[in-house]
Design a protein around this motif. Structure first.
Motif, PDB file in Angstrom:
ATOM      1  N   ARG A  90       0.836  -1.207   0.000  1.00 56.20           N
ATOM      2  CA  ARG A  90       0.000   0.000   0.000  1.00 56.20           C
ATOM      3  C   ARG A  90       0.874   1.261   0.000  1.00 56.20           C
ATOM      4  O   ARG A  90       0.546   2.246  -0.635  1.00 56.20           O
ATOM      5  N   SER A  91       1.986   1.223   0.717  1.00 54.70           N
ATOM      6  CA  SER A  91       2.884   2.375   0.766  1.00 54.70           C
ATOM      7  C   SER A  91       3.460   2.675  -0.608  1.00 54.70           C
ATOM      8  O   SER A  91       3.500   3.827  -1.040  1.00 54.70           O
ATOM      9  N   GLN A  92       3.931   1.635  -1.299  1.00 60.17           N
ATOM     10  CA  GLN A  92       4.466   1.821  -2.644  1.00 60.17           C
ATOM     11  C   GLN A  92       3.390   2.389  -3.562  1.00 60.17           C
ATOM     12  O   GLN A  92       3.652   3.300  -4.340  1.00 60.17           O
ATOM     13  N   ASN A  93       2.186   1.856  -3.448  1.00 59.84           N
ATOM     14  CA  ASN A  93       1.095   2.290  -4.326  1.00 59.84           C
ATOM     15  C   ASN A  93       0.741   3.757  -4.081  1.00 59.84           C
ATOM     16  O   ASN A  93       0.540   4.512  -5.024  1.00 59.84           O
ATOM     17  N   SER A  94       0.693   4.173  -2.814  1.00 62.68           N
ATOM     18  CA  SER A  94       0.326   5.569  -2.533  1.00 62.68           C
ATOM     19  C   SER A  94       1.405   6.536  -3.016  1.00 62.68           C
ATOM     20  O   SER A  94       1.100   7.637  -3.464  1.00 62.68           O
ATOM     21  N   ASN A 127       2.833   4.847   5.926  1.00 59.67           N
ATOM     22  CA  ASN A 127       2.159   4.200   7.060  1.00 59.67           C
ATOM     23  C   ASN A 127       1.991   5.169   8.237  1.00 59.67           C
ATOM     24  O   ASN A 127       2.276   4.834   9.385  1.00 59.67           O
ATOM     25  N   ASN A 128       1.557   6.384   7.944  1.00 56.24           N
ATOM     26  CA  ASN A 128       1.295   7.433   8.930  1.00 56.24           C
ATOM     27  C   ASN A 128       2.535   7.886   9.699  1.00 56.24           C
ATOM     28  O   ASN A 128       2.429   8.445  10.782  1.00 56.24           O
ATOM     29  N   LYS A 129       3.723   7.627   9.157  1.00 50.42           N
ATOM     30  CA  LYS A 129       4.967   8.096   9.769  1.00 50.42           C
ATOM     31  C   LYS A 129       5.659   9.032   8.789  1.00 50.42           C
ATOM     32  O   LYS A 129       5.808   8.713   7.619  1.00 50.42           O
TER      33      LYS A 129
END
Length: 158
Positions: A90-94, A127-129
């Motif tokens: 998900r991080s890569q995608n965002s 991831n919210n960081k």
């Protein structure tokens, strides 16, 4: 009829593989419309499956990993050729998504203007960081560093 996600349903996978054929050069699936999502009923349940998942299933004879997202490398959701599909977090995608501009101030995603400092802030999160944050006097500098750091983060997550 309720909608079901196909990821662990082997009966749906078997139905998809036996009732359509895939051209691995173009990602076209015979017997299916050229829409991004394909809906069909099976045993009284309605399934709404992304066409890219069906192409992936034809290529690898399984659904994509449940913890990952199936992404289009070129950003075109209609280009379902298997060479254009990859599993990403998900991080890569965002990070790979096009930077949408804020309607209020017309700044790209991750760039903000702070009036009290009279500076542009670049802030990127995973991831919210917060993984990157810096400030710049000009919008050009902020946009440049925003895109550069995004590209570096995408490469580091691979």
């Amino acid at each position: 009829m309720s909608k079901h996600r196909p990821k662990r349903d082997f009966l749906v996978l078997d139905h998809v593989l036996n009732n359509s054929a895939c051209d691995f050069n173009t990602g076209e699936v015979s017997g299916l419309p050229s829409r991004v999502f394909v809906s069909f009923g099976l045993n009284g349940k309605l399934y709404n499956i992304p066409r890219s998942y069906i192409v992936w299933a034809h290529k690898y004879k399984k659904w994509p990993n449940e913890k990952l997202i199936l992404d289009h490398k070129d950003g075109n959701s209609y280009n379902d050729s298997p060479s254009n599909l990859e599993e990403v977090t998900r991080s890569q995608n965002s990070l790979k998504q096009k930077c949408k501009r804020n309607k209020k101030n017309n700044l790209p995603k991750g760039v903000y203007y702070r009036k009290d400092w009279s500076k542009y802030i670049v802030r990127l999160t995973i991831n919210n960081k917060t993984v990157f944050m810096d400030n710049y006097f000009t919008i050009e500098e902020a946009i440049y560093w925003n895109s550069l750091v995004r590209k570096c983060l995408i490469d580091s997550l691979k």
